[in-house]
Structure formats: C-alpha cells, structure tokens
Scaffold this active site. Structure first.
Site, PDB file in Angstrom:
ATOM      1  N   ASP A  71       1.137  -1.223  -0.086  1.00  0.00           N
ATOM      2  CA  ASP A  71      -0.091  -0.303   0.564  1.00  0.00           C
ATOM      3  C   ASP A  71       0.948   1.090  -0.199  1.00  0.00           C
ATOM      4  O   ASP A  71       0.478   2.442  -1.154  1.00  0.00           O
ATOM      5  CB  ASP A  71      -0.951  -0.229   1.268  1.00  0.00           C
ATOM      6  CG  ASP A  71      -2.484  -0.790   0.974  1.00  0.00           C
ATOM      7  OD1 ASP A  71      -1.827  -1.570   0.433  1.00  0.00           O
ATOM      8  OD2 ASP A  71      -3.406  -0.565   1.381  1.00  0.00           O
ATOM      9  N   ASN A  76      -5.189  -2.110  -4.383  1.00  0.00           N
ATOM     10  CA  ASN A  76      -6.333  -2.120  -3.772  1.00  0.00           C
ATOM     11  C   ASN A  76      -6.002  -0.875  -2.633  1.00  0.00           C
ATOM     12  O   ASN A  76      -6.732  -1.880  -1.102  1.00  0.00           O
ATOM     13  CB  ASN A  76      -7.074  -3.735  -3.193  1.00  0.00           C
ATOM     14  CG  ASN A  76      -7.707  -4.058  -3.038  1.00  0.00           C
ATOM     15  OD1 ASN A  76      -9.007  -3.631  -2.987  1.00  0.00           O
ATOM     16  ND2 ASN A  76      -8.149  -4.873  -1.982  1.00  0.00           N
ATOM     17  N   ASP A  87     -10.686  -2.408  12.149  1.00  0.00           N
ATOM     18  CA  ASP A  87      -9.766  -3.717  11.400  1.00  0.00           C
ATOM     19  C   ASP A  87      -9.008  -4.554  12.854  1.00  0.00           C
ATOM     20  O   ASP A  87      -9.196  -5.567  12.650  1.00  0.00           O
ATOM     21  CB  ASP A  87      -8.775  -2.820  11.047  1.00  0.00           C
ATOM     22  CG  ASP A  87      -8.586  -1.872   9.482  1.00  0.00           C
ATOM     23  OD1 ASP A  87     -10.015  -2.382   8.890  1.00  0.00           O
ATOM     24  OD2 ASP A  87      -8.205  -0.924   9.962  1.00  0.00           O
ATOM     25  N   GLU A 120     -11.781  -5.278   1.682  1.00  0.00           N
ATOM     26  CA  GLU A 120     -11.053  -5.595   1.304  1.00  0.00           C
ATOM     27  C   GLU A 120     -11.741  -6.883   0.545  1.00  0.00           C
ATOM     28  O   GLU A 120     -11.900  -7.336  -0.662  1.00  0.00           O
ATOM     29  CB  GLU A 120      -9.709  -5.406   1.583  1.00  0.00           C
ATOM     30  CG  GLU A 120      -8.322  -5.354   1.659  1.00  0.00           C
ATOM     31  CD  GLU A 120      -8.549  -4.172   2.879  1.00  0.00           C
ATOM     32  OE1 GLU A 120      -7.099  -3.269   3.031  1.00  0.00           O
ATOM     33  OE2 GLU A 120      -9.125  -4.180   3.646  1.00  0.00           O
ATOM     34  N   HIS A 127      -5.508  -8.775   4.097  1.00  0.00           N
ATOM     35  CA  HIS A 127      -3.741  -9.279   4.728  1.00  0.00           C
ATOM     36  C   HIS A 127      -5.005  -9.587   5.550  1.00  0.00           C
ATOM     37  O   HIS A 127      -3.970 -10.237   6.338  1.00  0.00           O
ATOM     38  CB  HIS A 127      -3.288  -8.203   4.568  1.00  0.00           C
ATOM     39  CG  HIS A 127      -3.940  -7.211   4.621  1.00  0.00           C
ATOM     40  ND1 HIS A 127      -3.739  -5.888   5.809  1.00  0.00           N
ATOM     41  CD2 HIS A 127      -5.566  -6.126   4.295  1.00  0.00           C
ATOM     42  CE1 HIS A 127      -4.351  -5.268   5.837  1.00  0.00           C
ATOM     43  NE2 HIS A 127      -5.771  -5.324   4.917  1.00  0.00           N
ATOM     44  N   ARG A 128      -5.505  -9.132   6.492  1.00  0.00           N
ATOM     45  CA  ARG A 128      -6.451  -9.304   8.253  1.00  0.00           C
ATOM     46  C   ARG A 128      -7.130 -10.424   7.905  1.00  0.00           C
ATOM     47  O   ARG A 128      -6.536 -11.595   8.753  1.00  0.00           O
ATOM     48  CB  ARG A 128      -7.140  -8.498   8.134  1.00  0.00           C
ATOM     49  CG  ARG A 128      -6.463  -7.053   8.376  1.00  0.00           C
ATOM     50  CD  ARG A 128      -7.180  -5.924   8.911  1.00  0.00           C
ATOM     51  NE  ARG A 128      -6.165  -4.290   9.084  1.00  0.00           N
ATOM     52  CZ  ARG A 128      -5.260  -4.176   9.504  1.00  0.00           C
ATOM     53  NH1 ARG A 128      -4.651  -5.368   9.585  1.00  0.00           N
ATOM     54  NH2 ARG A 128      -5.044  -3.057   9.341  1.00  0.00           N
ATOM     55  N   LYS A 172       0.424  -6.292   2.035  1.00  0.00           N
ATOM     56  CA  LYS A 172       0.043  -5.410   1.716  1.00  0.00           C
ATOM     57  C   LYS A 172      -0.316  -4.267   3.031  1.00  0.00           C
ATOM     58  O   LYS A 172       0.481  -3.236   2.308  1.00  0.00           O
ATOM     59  CB  LYS A 172      -1.499  -5.283   1.609  1.00  0.00           C
ATOM     60  CG  LYS A 172      -3.010  -4.539   2.016  1.00  0.00           C
ATOM     61  CD  LYS A 172      -3.993  -4.894   1.504  1.00  0.00           C
ATOM     62  CE  LYS A 172      -5.237  -3.487   1.874  1.00  0.00           C
ATOM     63  NZ  LYS A 172      -5.067  -2.682   0.624  1.00  0.00           N
TER      64      LYS A 172
END
Length: 652
Positions: free
Chosen positions: A49, A92, A320, A348, A393-394, A419
């Site tokens: 990112d 993204n 998040d 995402e 990614h999370r 990311k």
C-alpha cells in the site's frame, strides 16, 4: 507461495517490534507531498500500500529520495501536484485511492484512477458527492458509485457547507479534511463539512486531524457532526515526521499472548499512540487477559485461570483490530458477539461473510447480520483446515492464531499480507514456533541428539556452540586477542557465518572441521564467558526460531536464549563417559588424542562454565534431565522424543 502451513502451536511468548502504521504512513506521505518544504519521514511502513502511494506521488511530479528501507525524503509541492495529466493504478489501497481522488480533484489536471477488481467494487459515491458539491469534475468510468474514476479541471467554490455521509467509511471524510486546506489557502474562506449520518471509525479521523496539525493546519470540530477548516492555512513541513508502530498489526500478537499464555510484548505503540486501535487492549481486558501498557509498548498475558471470557462488544471504534477478536472468540468460554461492524462489508472483501465462512471451517457455529457476527467456539477444533484469505491481508493474519488451539492450519495465498505486513509470518514464527531447548555440558552428545530430533520433526536446528566456535575462529584468524572482549564482540556482531544443511560456512568457506579443533574449542569456551559476546549473539540465535519449529542446543538455550521454550532437556553424562566419546571421535578422524588430557580439559571446562558470571551452565527447574552415560545415540534420541511428545502433545 500458494499456501503457508502454520503448525500446531502451544505457548507463545516474547517481544516483537512493530512495522510502521499503514494509516499514518500514507497520510504522512500525502501531507508531505502537499506541504511547503521538505519532509523526512522515518519508520515508514514498507508494504504494497505504501509503495502504491509512493509510485503515485512520483508519477505526479513529487520529488522523492529513499534514505533507507524505512526512511524517505519528500519534496513538497506547496499545494497542487506539478504533473497535470496522469493515469494512476492504485491496486487495492484505500488509504491511497480515497485521499488522492480528493487531492487530484482540486489540482486542476486530467487524471484517471483505477485499481484491482476488488477496488472497483468498493463504494466511493459519498466522497464523489462531497467533491461535486465543491464543483469538482469527477466522473465514473464504470459502475455508478464505484471506481475507476476520471478527474478534470473545474472551478472550485466554498459557498456552502459540504454535506456527506459517514456511515460507510471514515476515509471519505479523511480525504476531504486533508485536501480542503488547498482551497482555503487560496480563497481565504473557511471550509465546512457537515455529517448527515453517524460517523463510524472515529479514531481514524482523529489520526487525520492529529497529522494535519503537525503540518500546521488546525480543524475546529463540533462533536462529530461538523468540521470547520479556517481559511488561509497552508501545510508546512515539520522537518522530520516519525511513523508509529502499527496498532492494528499489534492486535495479532497481543491476542496470541492472551490465547497462548504470554507474555507477548509489542514495541512501537502504547498509551501515547494517536491510533485508536490501541483500544484493542481494552477488549482483551474484557476477555480477562492481563494487559500492561507503557508509553511505547503493550504487553498481553493469558487470564490467571487460563480461560478467556465470552464477550458482547460494540467495535465500531476499532473495525480492523476487531477482526482479530473474531478469531480470539474461538478460545472464549461461551458465545461471543461483535456488533456495529457494518464497515467490514466494504473492506478488501466482505469481511463479515468471509470471516463467517472460514470460522465454520474450524468447527465454530457462526451467525451473521448486516452489521454483526456471532461466534460460538467449537467443542473440538478441526485440524488441517484450509483457510481462504480473499486477497485480504487481515484474514491471513487473523487465522494464523487458530493454530494456538494445537491444530495445524493452512493459510491460502499468504502473500496477501504484503499489503501491510510483509514479514508477518516470520515475526509470528519468532514468537510462536515451538522451541525444544537441549542444554548440557560439553561432549554430552547434545549436538548429535538435537540434530537427530530436528530431522525427525522437520524442525530447524541451531548449534549455538558452533556460533561461539565460529566467533573464536574468526577472531583467531583476524589476529584478535581473545581476552579483548570489546573486539571479539565486534567480530561476533558482524560474523559472516552461514549454515547450509550440514555445512558450516565462514565468509563462504566450509569450516565444519576447523571449528572442531581443540584450540578453537578452548577459545570458544573463553569468548562464550564474555557478556558482550553473548549479547552480540543473542538476537542472532533467537532469529533461528521460525516455523515449523526449532531444536536448539547449547549451554544456556533453556535458561537465557529461549526461557519460554515449550520443551527443555538437560542432556548430561559423566565426565569419564564424555571424555571417552571425545577420544573416540578424534581417533576416528585420525587426530591425536590423550584420554587423561581430554578428561582434565572437560572437567576444567565444566567448572569454568558452571562458575561464569553470565549464563552459567545449570539445569533449569522446568527441564527434564536425561543422563546418557549408558545410552547409545538412538536410545538418547528416543528418550528425548518421549519428553518432547509429552511436553508438546500436539506433535504427532
């Protein structure tokens, strides 16, 4: 990699330095680009990112100099971007796409902004509607309300307050807040934003306001409904700006400490943080975890009784980090509910749907609603579940924690962590990979046994004695006095050593035989007693801990290097038996040997190792003792494997 297999895990303990915050990194980059003067940004996150943002700024004519991997010098444009026509691909990266859309709409140029397919499914209508109220020319190139976008020059007016929604994403408000000073600086008139709905993710807006103030722009706020940016303000470089550690990224390690015993300490974020996600620690406290928070660290341990409590929490303020709680819920003592997380739907991926699907693979019972998810822990965890990550990614990082149930978990498409946290699995491995520490006196057979155990388990192997022997050999070859602790420590810190299978390399030369020379062994024993040398090699030794696990042999593996090792074995034998083994080894290699001299050397070394001030040789209280005086190698390996299976029941 197509997948990454996280092995069955048990206890987790240690500390981890955090990478820079993505939210802060990309905000600082844009503010520095729009400011007057040059800004040096330190501790910048190096991830997909941030690379997207850097690439876009370069394409827009911003001068950038990379000072090192995590430091950049940004030459501000003093307002609008120099390049007036560009086609930008922004992947993204929402923290790049949304604020750049606003900045470009006010820059008087022709621009196209696009991203990956998922970015074209993430709504942006609220931001575009806000910009159009200013007179900006922003058009949709595909589906109405979604990227890709085209921007053209337009006449901008600050006649009336901008009215916008805040219940989909706080990034839309952030984008306007960061870019409206560019208009007010020219007109001298204030810019006003009025929210027409409840604002979600308020802590992220607080980050924006805090960073704007660092660059000289103040925003007056009336609750969370009205924001006023006085006219005539300009962004001016603060000179140097530091990026805090990633509080969202901290959540995985803190949860690991709460689930896996701990203590686990994250460094780089704490009570002084400007990031709202530090409040994840409050959620863990509600689950019974024991939390210690300092100015620049947070530490988590499991509850005193070892069982996390069920929860029902409004998590709108930490959307998040809340994802980590959904996986932590698997370890609670009852059903859990995560509420007010509608923003998950437009991240995402649709994170509510994705999380529900993957939690069910592990055996959980899951219910969902428009803005909530309920998780009931499984009675028995499903082993070898293959977790899909949806290019999110999370998802990948959250579900790695499921292995703490003592079951292996496969993470599909693990590279998506790039990311925001490219080396996540490496850092997680340094905390969570099982460690078997085999200590003992010289010639007790610990090296041979440890290597055989590592081979049997498919684990990595660390011969710590080889590191000290390599240090001694390197010092001797350099003509360094082995009594000069400072000089030897300097050699240890920069030791050009490599382990390639059974090969031991020093500056690219195979030295496996050379380090077994008796003179080198005596030198190794001497330098190993030096605190500075041991400190220089400590981090290097700990770095060997990685998935799927590590077998480490030495004289302080369990007491100093890996005090939290899941299995500790003290391998010993009588001095006479050890001298005989050493004698036999030397004779088989065609080297001269004297039994009496070897016995005397071993006895003197034992006394020296036991009496040294730093990391003296001793059996840890929680170590299992194996006396190999009357055992062959196969019998010793079998005895150690019995202990390992008892201490690590998740090992087959």
């Amino acid at each position: 990699m197509e997948f990454f297999d996280v092995p069955a895990l048990g206890r987790v303990a240690g500390s981890v330095p955090l990478p820079g915050s993505k939210s802060i990194s990309n905000r600082l980059l844009l503010l520095a680009a729009l400011a007057e003067g040059t800004t040096e940004i330190r501790d910048l996150l190096d991830s997909d990112d941030t690379r997207v943002m850097l690439s876009a700024l370069a394409a827009l004519g911003i001068g950038l100099e990379q000072l090192d991997r995590h430091a950049w010098r940004v030459h501000g444009a003093g307002g609008r971007f120099p390049v007036k026509q560009a086609d930008l691909f922004l992947g993204n990266a929402g923290t790049a796409f949304r604020p750049l859309t606003a900045a470009l709409a006010l820059s008087g140029g022709h621009y196209r902004l696009s991203g990956v397919a998922r970015m074209h499914e993430r709504p942006i209508r609220d931001l575009v509607d806000g910009l159009r109220q200013l007179g900006c020319d922003v058009r949709y190139l595909g589906n109405e309300g979604y990227p890709p976008l085209a921007v053209a020059p337009a006449d901008i007016e600050l006649e009336a307050p901008i009215r916008m929604r805040g219940d989909v994403s706080s990034q839309f408000l952030t984008a306007l807040l960061m870019t409206l000073p560019l208009v007010g600086a020219l007109s001298g008139r204030p810019a006003v934003i009025e929210m027409t709905t409840e604002l979600i993710s308020k802590p992220y807006v607080e980050i924006t306001l805090n960073l704007m103030a660092r660059f000289g722009v103040e925003v007056a706020r009336e609750g969370w409904r009205r924001f006023v940016i006085p006219g005539g303000q300009r962004y001016r470089s603060p000179g140097v700006a530091h990026v805090e550690g990633d509080a969202s990224g901290a959540s995985y390690f803190l949860a690991a400490g709460a689930i896996g015993g701990g203590p686990v300490r994250v460094e780089g974020v704490g009570r002084d943080s400007i990031q709202g996600d530090v409040r994840f620690a409050e959620a863990l406290t509600a689950m019974g975890a024991r939390i210690d928070m300092g100015d620049n660290h947070i530490e988590a341990r499991a509850p005193a009784d070892g069982k996390l409590r069920a929860f029902d929490l409004d998590l709108n303020h930490i959307p998040d980090a809340a994802m980590t709680l959904a996986v932590a819920a698997l370890f609670a003592d009852g059903p859990c509910r995560l509420r007010n997380i509608a923003s998950w739907r437009v991240k995402e991926t649709d994170r509510i749907a994705a999380m529900a699907a993957e939690l069910r693979k592990l055996g959980a019972t899951v219910e969902t609603g428009p803005d909530w998810i309920g998780v009931s822990p499984p009675l028995t965890f499903v082993a070898h579940a293959a977790i899909d990550t949806y290019d999110d990614h999370r998802m990948a990082m959250c579900f790695s924690l499921a292995a703490l149930a003592g079951v292996p978990v496969r993470i599909n498409d693990p590279n998506c962590v790039a990311k925001t946290f490219p080396d996540y699995f490496e850092r997680f491995g340094r905390l969570a990979a099982p460690v078997i520490a085999i200590d003992g006196p010289s010639a007790s057979g610990k090296g041979t046994v440890a290597q055989r155990v590592a081979q049997a388990l498919g684990y990595h192997f660390l011969d710590s004695g080889a590191l000290y022997r390599l240090t001694a050999l390197a010092a001797m070859r350099a003509g360094t006095d082995l009594d000069d602790a400072s000089a030897v420590a300097g050699i240890a810190a920069a030791l050009p050593a490599e382990f390639n299978g059974e090969q031991i390399l020093l500056s690219g030369e195979e030295v496996g035989a050379a380090i077994r020379d008796e003179a080198v062994g005596v030198g190794a024993s001497k330098v190993a007693a030096m605190p500075a040398v041991r400190a220089a090699l400590l981090d290097r030794q700990r770095a060997y801990r990685r998935f799927p696990g590590l077998v480490a042999d030495g004289r302080d593996m369990g007491s100093v290097v890996f005090p939290g090792a899941q299995a500790k074995i003290f391998l010993t034998a009588s001095a006479e038996a050890r001298a005989h083994r050493r004698y036999k080894q030397l004779i088989e290699k065609g080297l001269p040997a004297n039994m009496r001299t070897l016995l005397q050397d071993l006895q003197e070394r034992d006394a020296r190792d036991a009496a040294r001030a730093v990391a003296p040789l001793r059996q840890c209280e929680d170590a299992d003792r194996v006396d190999t005086t009357s055992l062959g190698v196969d019998e010793a390996v079998a005895a150690v494997m019995d202990i390992v299976r008892r201490r690590l029941p998740f090992i087959n």
